[in-house]
Design a protein around this motif. Structure first.
Motif, PDB file in Angstrom:
ATOM      1  N   ALA A   1       2.468   3.735  10.322  1.00  0.00           N
ATOM      2  CA  ALA A   1       1.130   4.309  10.470  1.00  0.00           C
ATOM      3  C   ALA A   1       1.077   5.762  10.005  1.00  0.00           C
ATOM      4  CB  ALA A   1       0.677   4.184  11.921  1.00  0.00           C
ATOM      5  N   ASP A   2       2.064   6.542  10.426  1.00  0.00           N
ATOM      6  CA  ASP A   2       2.055   7.956  10.078  1.00  0.00           C
ATOM      7  C   ASP A   2       2.235   8.157   8.571  1.00  0.00           C
ATOM      8  OD1 ASP A   2       2.046  10.771  10.955  1.00  0.00           O
ATOM      9  OD2 ASP A   2       4.061  10.756  10.089  1.00  0.00           O
ATOM     10  N   TYR A   3       3.083   7.322   7.994  1.00  0.00           N
ATOM     11  CA  TYR A   3       3.303   7.390   6.550  1.00  0.00           C
ATOM     12  C   TYR A   3       2.013   7.070   5.789  1.00  0.00           C
ATOM     13  CZ  TYR A   3       4.712   5.545   1.987  1.00  0.00           C
ATOM     14  OH  TYR A   3       4.797   5.272   0.655  1.00  0.00           O
TER      15      TYR A   3
ATOM     16  N   PHE B   1       0.887  -1.160   0.000  1.00  0.00           N
ATOM     17  CA  PHE B   1       0.000   0.000   0.000  1.00  0.00           C
ATOM     18  C   PHE B   1       0.926   1.210   0.000  1.00  0.00           C
ATOM     19  CE2 PHE B   1      -2.352   3.372   1.976  1.00  0.00           C
ATOM     20  CZ  PHE B   1      -3.644   3.210   1.523  1.00  0.00           C
ATOM     21  N   ALA B   2       0.825   2.045  -1.047  1.00  0.00           N
ATOM     22  CA  ALA B   2       1.883   3.018  -1.284  1.00  0.00           C
ATOM     23  C   ALA B   2       3.183   2.217  -1.280  1.00  0.00           C
ATOM     24  CB  ALA B   2       1.859   4.132  -0.263  1.00  0.00           C
ATOM     25  N   LYS B   3       4.123   2.482  -0.380  1.00  0.00           N
ATOM     26  CA  LYS B   3       5.295   1.616  -0.346  1.00  0.00           C
ATOM     27  C   LYS B   3       5.364   0.812   0.939  1.00  0.00           C
ATOM     28  CE  LYS B   3       7.938   3.598  -3.915  1.00  0.00           C
ATOM     29  NZ  LYS B   3       9.247   3.773  -4.473  1.00  0.00           N
ATOM     30  N   ALA B   4       4.276   0.811   1.683  1.00  0.00           N
ATOM     31  CA  ALA B   4       4.258   0.043   2.927  1.00  0.00           C
ATOM     32  C   ALA B   4       3.586  -1.308   2.691  1.00  0.00           C
ATOM     33  CB  ALA B   4       3.501   0.819   3.994  1.00  0.00           C
ATOM     34  N   THR B   5       3.845  -2.239   3.580  1.00  0.00           N
ATOM     35  CA  THR B   5       3.149  -3.520   3.539  1.00  0.00           C
ATOM     36  C   THR B   5       2.024  -3.469   4.558  1.00  0.00           C
ATOM     37  OG1 THR B   5       5.150  -4.704   2.945  1.00  0.00           O
ATOM     38  CG2 THR B   5       3.407  -6.003   3.930  1.00  0.00           C
ATOM     39  N   LEU B   6       0.842  -3.847   4.139  1.00  0.00           N
ATOM     40  CA  LEU B   6      -0.234  -3.907   5.131  1.00  0.00           C
ATOM     41  C   LEU B   6      -1.199  -5.039   4.822  1.00  0.00           C
ATOM     42  CD1 LEU B   6      -2.709  -2.666   3.449  1.00  0.00           C
ATOM     43  CD2 LEU B   6      -2.185  -0.547   4.550  1.00  0.00           C
ATOM     44  N   VAL B   7      -2.025  -5.324   5.816  1.00  0.00           N
ATOM     45  CA  VAL B   7      -3.076  -6.316   5.668  1.00  0.00           C
ATOM     46  C   VAL B   7      -4.351  -5.561   5.320  1.00  0.00           C
ATOM     47  CG1 VAL B   7      -4.399  -8.111   6.831  1.00  0.00           C
ATOM     48  CG2 VAL B   7      -1.971  -7.826   7.339  1.00  0.00           C
ATOM     49  N   LEU B   8      -4.939  -5.920   4.200  1.00  0.00           N
ATOM     50  CA  LEU B   8      -6.132  -5.229   3.721  1.00  0.00           C
ATOM     51  C   LEU B   8      -7.298  -6.206   3.745  1.00  0.00           C
ATOM     52  CD1 LEU B   8      -7.184  -2.596   2.388  1.00  0.00           C
ATOM     53  CD2 LEU B   8      -6.537  -3.554   0.193  1.00  0.00           C
ATOM     54  N   HIS B   9      -8.363  -5.804   4.413  1.00  0.00           N
ATOM     55  CA  HIS B   9      -9.510  -6.705   4.577  1.00  0.00           C
ATOM     56  C   HIS B   9     -10.778  -5.955   4.185  1.00  0.00           C
ATOM     57  CE1 HIS B   9     -12.418  -9.417   6.232  1.00  0.00           C
ATOM     58  NE2 HIS B   9     -12.742  -8.612   7.216  1.00  0.00           N
TER      59      HIS B   9
ATOM     60  N   TRP C   1      -0.179   9.576   3.472  1.00  0.00           N
ATOM     61  CA  TRP C   1      -0.500   9.161   2.105  1.00  0.00           C
ATOM     62  C   TRP C   1      -2.010   9.274   1.869  1.00  0.00           C
ATOM     63  CZ3 TRP C   1       1.928   7.426  -2.374  1.00  0.00           C
ATOM     64  CH2 TRP C   1       1.079   6.849  -3.315  1.00  0.00           C
ATOM     65  N   LEU C   2      -2.783   8.817   2.863  1.00  0.00           N
ATOM     66  CA  LEU C   2      -4.241   8.837   2.726  1.00  0.00           C
ATOM     67  C   LEU C   2      -4.777  10.265   2.642  1.00  0.00           C
ATOM     68  CD1 LEU C   2      -5.350   5.978   5.135  1.00  0.00           C
ATOM     69  CD2 LEU C   2      -5.727   6.077   2.674  1.00  0.00           C
ATOM     70  N   VAL C   3      -4.193  11.165   3.430  1.00  0.00           N
ATOM     71  CA  VAL C   3      -4.614  12.570   3.379  1.00  0.00           C
ATOM     72  C   VAL C   3      -4.429  13.108   1.958  1.00  0.00           C
ATOM     73  CG1 VAL C   3      -4.046  14.899   4.157  1.00  0.00           C
ATOM     74  CG2 VAL C   3      -4.166  13.034   5.809  1.00  0.00           C
ATOM     75  N   ASP C   4      -3.276  12.779   1.387  1.00  0.00           N
ATOM     76  CA  ASP C   4      -2.975  13.261   0.045  1.00  0.00           C
ATOM     77  C   ASP C   4      -3.870  12.578  -1.004  1.00  0.00           C
ATOM     78  OD1 ASP C   4      -1.368  14.802  -1.765  1.00  0.00           O
ATOM     79  OD2 ASP C   4      -0.487  12.899  -2.403  1.00  0.00           O
ATOM     80  N   ALA C   5      -4.028  11.255  -0.863  1.00  0.00           N
ATOM     81  CA  ALA C   5      -4.791  10.506  -1.859  1.00  0.00           C
ATOM     82  C   ALA C   5      -6.275  10.841  -1.808  1.00  0.00           C
ATOM     83  CB  ALA C   5      -4.579   9.005  -1.644  1.00  0.00           C
TER      84      ALA C   5
END
Lengths: 208, 98
Positions: free
Chosen positions: A189-191, A165-173, A195-199
């Protein structure tokens, strides 16, 4: 210079509040909510998260976990199961993530340890990662901008993927129609938030 | 960008979720003490540089964090198959099997 350093360490060590102060990884964020918000963000504070490892071929392990959770572990790849108390996500063959909002992680860990024997692992990772929820009309557009994964076509309700997600790894459900869980390491988390604020800027973002 | 089918996730994913981890099926010698320096050096440092079919290891680092094998053509980048660790490849080079 050295005085300042000493002072900060001393203050932390003494902890004037008398109790450990808990902070979520995104406790510091503030956001001017958009009037017409098509993306709704929420960080679920302090939910219990445990990594469970064991062999899906071991019937004793599966039975023991079922006894604690009240349902069978999802053993098929990329599946999940939710009950009133727990979410369980398949992460890898032999690895699951257990999520609970209203039960202390230590309680879950103790009850799993009481039921399981042999080769297994239960690790409390609650402090190491955080759960965010994302919903709203434009949630899918935001996710599609952020992931290489085909969220629209390949992520029906109930499915869980670990992806970039962006350049981070996350679990998406995909938790419910139009509502997604994002579980990310606290150092990311902060990154992810920025990213979400911008997107979401073009759709309007609200934090609840 | 390559699309790799992760045999553990049972799904096609994009290359940026993976890391390349070199040639597959390299077996550690059972008794390293008895090897000559040349044999030990071969095991440690020397890898095939094949033109055509290549069996290689990939790591699904941003997914299930499992290693698996890929049979890929080094000329065309065509991926013939992906298979779990411990399984034998279905597609092999003729020279390699001889």
């Amino acid at each position: 210079m050295s005085d300042l350093t000493t002072f900060e360490f001393a203050a932390r060590a003494q902890n004037t509040q008398g109790a450990t102060r808990r902070e979520t990884p995104l406790h510091h964020v503030s956001h001017q909510n958009a009037e017409a918000a098509a993306v709704v963000f929420n960080e679920v504070p302090f939910c219990a998260q445990l990594t469970l490892r064991g062999s899906p071929e071991n019937p004793d392990f599966l039975a023991g976990v079922e006894k604690v959770l009240g349902f069978a572990l999802p053993v098929q790849p990329l599946t999940s199961h939710a009950s009133d108390s727990y979410y369980v996500f398949w992460i890898s063959p032999g690895e699951w993530l257990i999520l609970a909002e209203n039960i202390e992680p230590a309680v879950i860990e103790a009850s799993l340890r009481a039921e399981l024997t042999g080769h297994f692992a239960v690790v409390d990772v609650s402090a190491g990662q955080t759960l965010m929820t994302l919903s709203g009309e434009a949630v899918q557009q935001v996710l599609q901008k952020s992931c290489g994964y085909d969220v629209e076509a390949s992520l029906p309700v109930g499915k869980v993927v670990t992806t970039t997600f962006a350049k981070a790894t996350l679990v998406l459900h995909h938790q419910a129609e139009g509502k997604y869980f994002l579980i990310v390491r606290r150092s990311f988390a902060d990154y992810v938030w920025r990213w979400l604020v911008d997107a979401s800027a073009e759709y309007g973002l609200t934090v609840v | 960008m390559l699309h790799l089918f992760c045999p553990y996730c049972q799904e096609l994913r994009e290359e940026n979720e993976f890391h390349y981890r070199g040639q597959a099926h390299i077996v550690r010698p059972k008794d390293p003490e008895s090897l000559s320096d040349k044999e030990w050096g071969d095991y440690l440092f020397f890898r095939n540089n094949s033109k055509g079919i290549h069996h290689e290891m990939w790591y699904h680092v941003s997914g299930c964090r499992r290693f698996f094998n890929v049979t890929r053509n080094t000329v065309t980048y065509e991926i013939y198959e992906t298979y779990k660790i411990g399984e034998t490849p279905a597609v092999t080079d003729k020279e390699e099997t001889e």
